[in-house]
Write an enzyme that holds these catalytic residues in place. Structure first.
Site, PDB file in Angstrom:
ATOM      1  N   SER A 141       3.275 -14.207  -6.396  1.00 33.96           N
ATOM      2  CA  SER A 141       4.587 -14.551  -5.842  1.00 33.96           C
ATOM      3  C   SER A 141       4.867 -16.023  -6.127  1.00 33.96           C
ATOM      4  CB  SER A 141       4.568 -14.331  -4.326  1.00 33.96           C
ATOM      5  OG  SER A 141       5.722 -14.864  -3.728  1.00 33.96           O
ATOM      6  N   TYR A 164       0.565 -15.965   3.998  1.00 31.12           N
ATOM      7  CA  TYR A 164       1.004 -15.199   2.827  1.00 31.12           C
ATOM      8  C   TYR A 164       0.936 -16.069   1.572  1.00 31.12           C
ATOM      9  CZ  TYR A 164       3.996 -12.596  -0.374  1.00 31.12           C
ATOM     10  OH  TYR A 164       4.479 -11.929  -1.475  1.00 31.12           O
TER      11      TYR A 164
HETATM   12  N1  NAP Z   1       9.620  -8.102  -2.090  1.00 26.99           N
HETATM   13  C1  NAP Z   1       9.496  -9.390  -2.413  1.00 26.99           C
HETATM   14  O1  NAP Z   1      10.398 -10.233  -2.194  1.00 26.99           O
HETATM   15  C2  NAP Z   1       8.238  -9.872  -3.098  1.00 26.99           C
HETATM   16  C3  NAP Z   1       8.267 -11.126  -3.731  1.00 26.99           C
HETATM   17  C4  NAP Z   1       7.135 -11.599  -4.362  1.00 26.99           C
HETATM   18  C5  NAP Z   1       5.991 -10.819  -4.380  1.00 26.99           C
HETATM   19  N2  NAP Z   1       5.970  -9.606  -3.772  1.00 26.99           N
HETATM   20  C6  NAP Z   1       4.726  -8.837  -3.795  1.00 26.99           C
HETATM   21  O2  NAP Z   1       4.966  -7.590  -4.412  1.00 26.99           O
HETATM   22  C7  NAP Z   1       4.025  -6.637  -3.933  1.00 26.99           C
HETATM   23  C8  NAP Z   1       4.767  -5.375  -3.524  1.00 26.99           C
HETATM   24  O3  NAP Z   1       5.631  -5.689  -2.442  1.00 26.99           O
HETATM   25  P1  NAP Z   1       6.967  -4.873  -2.197  1.00 26.99           P
HETATM   26  O4  NAP Z   1       8.071  -5.853  -2.174  1.00 26.99           O
HETATM   27  O5  NAP Z   1       7.056  -3.707  -3.103  1.00 26.99           O
HETATM   28  O6  NAP Z   1       6.717  -4.431  -0.679  1.00 26.99           O
HETATM   29  P2  NAP Z   1       6.824  -2.997   0.026  1.00 26.99           P
HETATM   30  O7  NAP Z   1       8.043  -2.292  -0.423  1.00 26.99           O
HETATM   31  O8  NAP Z   1       6.619  -3.278   1.485  1.00 26.99           O
HETATM   32  O9  NAP Z   1       5.548  -2.224  -0.554  1.00 26.99           O
HETATM   33  C9  NAP Z   1       4.250  -2.616  -0.218  1.00 26.99           C
HETATM   34  C10 NAP Z   1       3.277  -1.583  -0.750  1.00 26.99           C
HETATM   35  O10 NAP Z   1       1.949  -1.980  -0.361  1.00 26.99           O
HETATM   36  C11 NAP Z   1       1.314  -0.866   0.224  1.00 26.99           C
HETATM   37  N3  NAP Z   1       0.350  -1.275   1.250  1.00 26.99           N
HETATM   38  C12 NAP Z   1       0.556  -2.129   2.281  1.00 26.99           C
HETATM   39  N4  NAP Z   1      -0.534  -2.163   3.075  1.00 26.99           N
HETATM   40  C13 NAP Z   1      -1.441  -1.305   2.524  1.00 26.99           C
HETATM   41  C14 NAP Z   1      -2.733  -0.890   2.891  1.00 26.99           C
HETATM   42  N5  NAP Z   1      -3.340  -1.327   4.003  1.00 26.99           N
HETATM   43  N6  NAP Z   1      -3.380  -0.007   2.091  1.00 26.99           N
HETATM   44  C15 NAP Z   1      -2.782   0.473   0.983  1.00 26.99           C
HETATM   45  N7  NAP Z   1      -1.550   0.121   0.588  1.00 26.99           N
HETATM   46  C16 NAP Z   1      -0.884  -0.753   1.353  1.00 26.99           C
HETATM   47  C17 NAP Z   1       2.444  -0.050   0.865  1.00 26.99           C
HETATM   48  O11 NAP Z   1       2.084   1.321   0.974  1.00 26.99           O
HETATM   49  P3  NAP Z   1       1.774   2.113   2.344  1.00 26.99           P
HETATM   50  O12 NAP Z   1       2.544   1.455   3.446  1.00 26.99           O
HETATM   51  O13 NAP Z   1       2.176   3.492   2.025  1.00 26.99           O
HETATM   52  O14 NAP Z   1       0.290   1.966   2.504  1.00 26.99           O
HETATM   53  C18 NAP Z   1       3.534  -0.202  -0.192  1.00 26.99           C
HETATM   54  O15 NAP Z   1       3.388   0.768  -1.190  1.00 26.99           O
HETATM   55  C19 NAP Z   1       3.273  -7.310  -2.792  1.00 26.99           C
HETATM   56  O16 NAP Z   1       2.029  -7.752  -3.276  1.00 26.99           O
HETATM   57  C20 NAP Z   1       4.148  -8.494  -2.434  1.00 26.99           C
HETATM   58  O17 NAP Z   1       3.399  -9.547  -1.887  1.00 26.99           O
HETATM   59  C21 NAP Z   1       7.065  -9.109  -3.121  1.00 26.99           C
END
Ligand code: NAP
Length: 260
Positions: A140, A153
Site C-alpha cells: 500500500s 496498518y
Molecule cells: N482498498 C484499499 O483502499 C487498499 C489500498 C491499498 C492496499 N490495499 C490492500 O489490498 C488488499 C486487499 O484489500 P481489499 O481492498 O480487497 O479489502 P477487502 O475487500 O476487505 O478484502 C480483504 C480480503 O482479505 C480476506 N481476509 C481478511 N482477513 C482474513 C483472514 N483472517 N483469513 C483469510 N482471509 C482474510 C477477506 O476474506 P474473508 O473475509 O472472506 O476471509 C477478503 O477476501 C489488502 O492487503 C489491503 O491491505 C487495499
C-alpha cells in the site's frame, strides 16, 4: 501430472476477487483462499462456467498460524503446482493506536505480515526449485511512511514492501519474479472493515481493476515496486523528497484519518 495454478489469498472480495476474475479470463486455473466459503464457491462456480478453467476453493483463516502450511498441503494433496502466488488478503484498523483492541492488533499482524511471509516462504521454495514463478504482494502507499490514525496498518505494509524488495533481488537469479504493489485508495469493502470513513479521504478512490492491471504489468516487466496510478507515483516521489515530518502529516491529511 501436476496442474499449473494461480493461488490468490483474499479472493472472496475486493482486490483479490478482481485478480481471480482477470486471471480466469486469461485462462489460468485458480486456487481461491479466504474465510468466506460461500462467496468463494459462488465465485468459483461462476468462473468455471464462464471461463472454462479449473477453480479450487481452499477456505482458510489466515490468523491461524497453521493456515499457510494447510494451504500448502492442500496444493500438494491435489497435485497443484502454484506458478503465481498473489498475497491480497489483508485488513486495516482506523483510529488511535491505543484504542486498537488487542485481538484486532494480533489479527492485523497475523494476516498482513505473518501469513504473507509464511505463504511466500513455502511457495517461493517450490518455485525456486522449478526455476520459475511469480509472487505479487499487495502492499500500500500507506507503507511508505508511518500514518497517524493507521499506524499499525502502515507498519504492516512497510514490512510487506521491505520483504518484497529483498526477495525480488534474492530470488532473481532463480527465475522467480517478486513484485510489491502499492495502491492508494481502492473501492472495496476494506474501509467498512477498518472503520475508515471513505468520505473523509481527499484522494481519488480507484477501481480494483486498476491494481490488477498494474500488478500484471509490473510482474511482466519484473519490477520491484508498482504504483497503480499516476497520483500514486507522484505521492511516492513526493514522499522521497519531503522531510519525514512533512510526508507523515501530508499522508495523514490526505487519508482523512488524523489531524483534522
Ligand atoms: N482498498 C484499499 O483502499 C487498499 C489500498 C491499498 C492496499 N490495499 C490492500 O489490498 C488488499 C486487499 O484489500 P481489499 O481492498 O480487497 O479489502 P477487502 O475487500 O476487505 O478484502 C480483504 C480480503 O482479505 C480476506 N481476509 C481478511 N482477513 C482474513 C483472514 N483472517 N483469513 C483469510 N482471509 C482474510 C477477506 O476474506 P474473508 O473475509 O472472506 O476471509 C477478503 O477476501 C489488502 O492487503 C489491503 O491491505 C487495499
Amino acid at each position: 501430472m501436476a496442474m499449473h495454478c494461480t493461488l490468490i489469498t483474499g479472493a472472496s472480495m475486493g482486490i483479490g476477487e478482481a485478480f481471480a476474475r482477470e486471471f480466469a479470463r486469461r485462462g489460468n486455473n485458480l486456487i481461491l483462499v479466504a474465510r468466506s466459503a460461500e462467496r468463494l464457491h459462488t465465485l468459483a462456480e461462476e468462473l468455471r462456467e464462464k471461463r472454462r478453467v479449473e477453480v479450487l476453493v481452499c477456505t482458510a483463516d489466515l490468523t491461524r498460524s497453521s493456515a499457510p502450511d494447510e494451504v500448502h498441503q492442500f496444493c500438494r494433496r491435489n497435485r497443484l503446482k502454484v506458478e503465481l502466488l498473489i498475497n491480497a488478503a489483508g485488513l486495516s484498523f482506523a483510529g488511535g493506536f491505543s484504542t486498537i483492541p488487542r485481538e484486532k492488533l494480533e489479527e492485523l499482524m497475523a494476516v498482513n505480515m505473518l501469513a504473507l511471509a509464511r505463504l511466500t516462504r513455502l511457495f517461493s521454495a517450490d518455485m525456486t526449485s522449478e526455476g520459475s514463478g511469480g509472487i505479487i504482494n499487495i502492499a500500500s502507499l500507506a507503507g511508505l511512511q508511518g500514518l497517524p490514525g493507521l499506524g499499525l496498518y502502515s507498519a504492516t505494509k512497510s514490512f510487506v514492501i521491505t520483504l518484497t524488495e529483498a526477495l525480488h533481488e534474492e530470488l532473481r537469479p532463480s527465475g522467480v519474479k517478486v513484485v510489491a504493489v502499492c495502491p492508494g485508495f481502492i473501492e472495496t469493502g476494506f474501509f467498512s472493515v477498518a472503520g475508515h470513513d471513505p468520505s473523509s479521504i481527499l484522494l481519488p478512490i480507484s477501481d480494483p481493476s486498476v491494481v490488477v492491471r498494474a500488478a500484471v504489468r509490473g510482474l511482466m516487466k519484473n519490477r520491484m515496486r508498482v504504483y497503480p496510478t499516476l497520483i500514486d507515483s507522484l505521492l511516492a516521489f513526493a514522499e522521497r523528497l519531503a522531510p519525514r515530518e512533512i510526508s507523515v502529516r501530508l499522508a495523514a491529511f490526505l487519508s482523512g484519518v488524523w489531524g483534522k
